[in-house]
Design a protein around this motif. Structure first.
Motif, PDB file in Angstrom:
ATOM      1  N   VAL A  15       0.863  -1.220   0.153  1.00  0.00           N
ATOM      2  CA  VAL A  15      -0.043  -0.112  -0.211  1.00  0.00           C
ATOM      3  C   VAL A  15       0.829   1.197  -0.055  1.00  0.00           C
ATOM      4  CG1 VAL A  15      -1.513  -1.160   1.292  1.00  0.00           C
ATOM      5  CG2 VAL A  15      -0.138   0.217   2.401  1.00  0.00           C
ATOM      6  N   ASP A  48      -4.638   1.759  -1.541  1.00  0.00           N
ATOM      7  CA  ASP A  48      -4.476   0.277  -1.235  1.00  0.00           C
ATOM      8  C   ASP A  48      -3.792  -0.274  -2.410  1.00  0.00           C
ATOM      9  OD1 ASP A  48      -6.457  -0.187  -3.379  1.00  0.00           O
ATOM     10  OD2 ASP A  48      -8.086  -0.377  -1.939  1.00  0.00           O
ATOM     11  N   LYS A  80      -6.526   2.046  -5.153  1.00  0.00           N
ATOM     12  CA  LYS A  80      -7.683   2.853  -4.914  1.00  0.00           C
ATOM     13  C   LYS A  80      -7.463   3.621  -3.787  1.00  0.00           C
ATOM     14  CE  LYS A  80     -12.687   2.236  -3.938  1.00  0.00           C
ATOM     15  NZ  LYS A  80     -12.584   3.075  -2.554  1.00  0.00           N
ATOM     16  N   GLU A  81      -7.918   4.908  -3.678  1.00  0.00           N
ATOM     17  CA  GLU A  81      -7.872   5.745  -2.643  1.00  0.00           C
ATOM     18  C   GLU A  81      -8.709   5.207  -1.465  1.00  0.00           C
ATOM     19  OE1 GLU A  81      -8.658   9.507  -4.387  1.00  0.00           O
ATOM     20  OE2 GLU A  81      -6.659   9.814  -5.082  1.00  0.00           O
ATOM     21  N   ASN A  82      -8.193   4.609  -0.427  1.00  0.00           N
ATOM     22  CA  ASN A  82      -9.205   3.894   0.453  1.00  0.00           C
ATOM     23  C   ASN A  82      -9.457   4.666   1.870  1.00  0.00           C
ATOM     24  OD1 ASN A  82      -9.042   1.922   3.138  1.00  0.00           O
ATOM     25  ND2 ASN A  82      -9.652   0.836   1.522  1.00  0.00           N
ATOM     26  N   ALA A  83      -8.469   5.416   2.326  1.00  0.00           N
ATOM     27  CA  ALA A  83      -8.742   6.149   3.647  1.00  0.00           C
ATOM     28  C   ALA A  83      -7.845   7.302   3.760  1.00  0.00           C
ATOM     29  CB  ALA A  83      -8.532   5.240   4.764  1.00  0.00           C
ATOM     30  N   ILE A  93     -14.335   7.202   0.791  1.00  0.00           N
ATOM     31  CA  ILE A  93     -13.068   7.152   1.600  1.00  0.00           C
ATOM     32  C   ILE A  93     -13.660   7.177   2.874  1.00  0.00           C
ATOM     33  CG2 ILE A  93     -11.353   8.749   2.279  1.00  0.00           C
ATOM     34  CD1 ILE A  93     -10.284   8.919  -0.396  1.00  0.00           C
ATOM     35  N   THR A  94     -12.582   6.237   3.821  1.00  0.00           N
ATOM     36  CA  THR A  94     -13.096   6.185   5.163  1.00  0.00           C
ATOM     37  C   THR A  94     -12.467   7.342   5.820  1.00  0.00           C
ATOM     38  OG1 THR A  94     -13.223   3.786   4.967  1.00  0.00           O
ATOM     39  CG2 THR A  94     -12.735   4.823   7.134  1.00  0.00           C
ATOM     40  N   THR A 146     -17.547   7.576   6.574  1.00  0.00           N
ATOM     41  CA  THR A 146     -17.107   8.015   5.337  1.00  0.00           C
ATOM     42  C   THR A 146     -17.064   9.482   5.049  1.00  0.00           C
ATOM     43  OG1 THR A 146     -19.404   7.936   4.469  1.00  0.00           O
ATOM     44  CG2 THR A 146     -18.200   5.698   4.639  1.00  0.00           C
TER      45      THR A 146
END
Length: 471
Positions: A100, A121, A125-128, A176-177, A199
């Motif tokens: 990541v 990730d 992907k833009e995760n958090a 996104i988180t 989120t």
């Protein structure tokens, strides 16, 4: 990939543990680092980076000790100038942890070095986002803390915060988180939600600061209702930026049992503050004279910082047996590293030695209802917003946080009743008042919650606190 939020309730603080393919990163660690070391060993992973979202004001981070112990470098966002070795990242710089990536988004406004860390990730992907004090759930970071250091007004800092949020955070995907540094109860915000994870899309719908129609409206909304920050904040910033004594040394020095005679001698010779961390229910029945009560089972560390202020103040502890290490740990989280020791055997040992014991006059809500008359003086030490929501008719609002401003205005010849919401804060106030020679008062057990349940005391009509944006 694994993301774990390590949440500490008494500070309303979230640290984050990220693992991918044998490597780990930790964001905004707490002062005591052994739990992180244990977790790394259990997972058999190597700590690659320690990310600091900014120079924290409300707690002392464990970044320095953790870096020394593991060899992992500390990473700050642009403009940070710590006095120790660290990587000062560039805006949009990327760091890899296993499979990541973490992208640094410089988001000034709360402080100038404040940065949000965007997790991408293994699939790209833009995760958090780890948003520090830039974005909370329900609120944003207060822009009044860094005025002196930044040589800017709070309005100018709020404008920078608007640019950071609206130009860098809001354009990110809704799914996104959001992992903030703090939650409800922290003095770093005024309107935080009770949840600790959300989120970004939901925050766009529910966070007042993210729904402003213009920069001018944002600035006005964010600055509205801000109360003065606790005075210890600046000292914590200095420790986070300049360094501190290792937690192991602090614990070794403070975890020092003292006999009654040695405890009394230390109190007399050092000018140490005697801090009694027992519950209000136990404290009021008998305590070492001049002790200040701040109960361990409550918002202990923030109230220590607010009431004692000076992190260099020598402290002697009176605690429930077996809690001494926890007390020292929680004190160190807010920079109070100068614990000289604790009373061995506690208050019972003090009593058994024949030493003088002090008490606080405390009554039940039912007794208050029976004794209270319209002309009696009632002092409510809750926050302004709590008082505004509902209070005993004709009670005076004297918030505990500002006791130094109002204590000298008391008339020692005039009896008064003292209460808070549930009894925790009013006993802190009672102990301070008695230490300063004010004794003509009666504290109410159970506070306003207990008083209102009696149904026998006139109170004002309830007003929803959320409308006042108080913390």
């Amino acid at each position: 990939m694994k993301i774990e939020q390590i949440y500490t309730g008494c500070l309303a603080q979230g640290a984050y543990y990220i693992v991918s393919d044998g490597e780990a990163a930790i964001v905004d660690p707490l002062r005591e680092i052994q739990p992180y070391i244990d977790r790394l060993e259990k997972d058999q992973v190597k700590l690659k980076y320690i990310f600091e979202t900014h120079f924290h004001a409300d707690f002392v981070s464990g970044h320095i000790d953790l870096s020394k112990k593991t060899g992992a470098p500390i990473i700050y966002g642009p403009t940070a100038q710590p006095s120790f070795d660290a990587i000062i990242a560039e805006d949009n710089q990327i760091f890899e942890i296993g499979k990541v990536k973490i992208k640094v988004l410089h988001t000034p406004g709360h402080t100038m070095e404040s940065s949000t860390f965007l997790l991408i990730d293994e699939n790209g992907k833009e995760n958090a986002i780890f948003s520090g004090d830039t974005l909370f759930l329900g609120d944003v970071g207060r822009p009044d803390l860094a005025q002196k250091a930044a040589n800017l007004t709070q309005e100018e800092l709020a404008g920078l915060l608007y640019d950071s949020l609206y130009n860098k955070i809001l354009p990110l995907p809704d799914d996104i988180t959001v992992y903030p540094a703090h939650g409800a109860g922290s003095a770093c915000g005024k309107n935080m939600q009770k949840e600790t994870v959300d989120t970004l899309g939901n925050q766009k719908q529910t966070n007042y600061a993210l729904k402003q129609s213009s920069k001018e409206n944002f600035i006005a909304a964010v600055l509205d209702g801000l109360t003065a920050p606790p005075k210890y904040f600046g000292m914590n910033v200095a420790m986070n930026k300049g360094g501190y004594e290792s937690f192991e040394d602090v614990m070794k020095k403070g975890n020092n049992p003292l006999s009654v005679e040695d405890f009394e001698t230390a109190a007399e010779e050092t000018g140490a503050l005697i801090l009694d961390t027992r519950s209000a229910a136990d404290f009021h029945k008998g305590f070492v004279p001049q002790s200040i009560n701040i109960g361990l089972k409550g918002d202990f560390a923030p109230w220590v910082g607010t009431m004692i202020v000076d992190v260099k103040q020598p402290i002697l502890l009176v605690s429930d047996e077996g809690t001494e290490e926890e007390v020292i740990t929680r004190l160190s989280r807010v920079g109070f590293d100068h614990v000289l020791g604790f009373l061995k055997g506690g208050v019972e040992a003090w009593k058994n030695s024949g030493k003088e014991i002090d008490t606080v006059k405390r009554i039940t809500p039912e007794e208050f209802a029976a004794l209270h008359h319209k002309d009696d003086v009632v002092i409510d030490v809750r926050k302004d917003g709590e008082y505004a929501a509902e209070h005993v008719e004709d009670a005076y609002n004297k918030p505990l946080a500002y006791i130094n401003d109002w204590v000298n205005g008391l008339d020692n010849n005039q009896h008064f009743f003292l209460h808070c919401a549930g009894g925790y804060r009013s006993m802190i106030a009672a102990s301070i008042l008695q230490a300063r020679g004010y004794r003509n008062f009666t504290e109410v057990e159970g506070g306003f919650a207990g008083i209102s349940k009696t149904g026998k005391v006139s109170t004002t009509n309830f007003v929803c606190q959320s409308k006042t944006f108080t913390s």
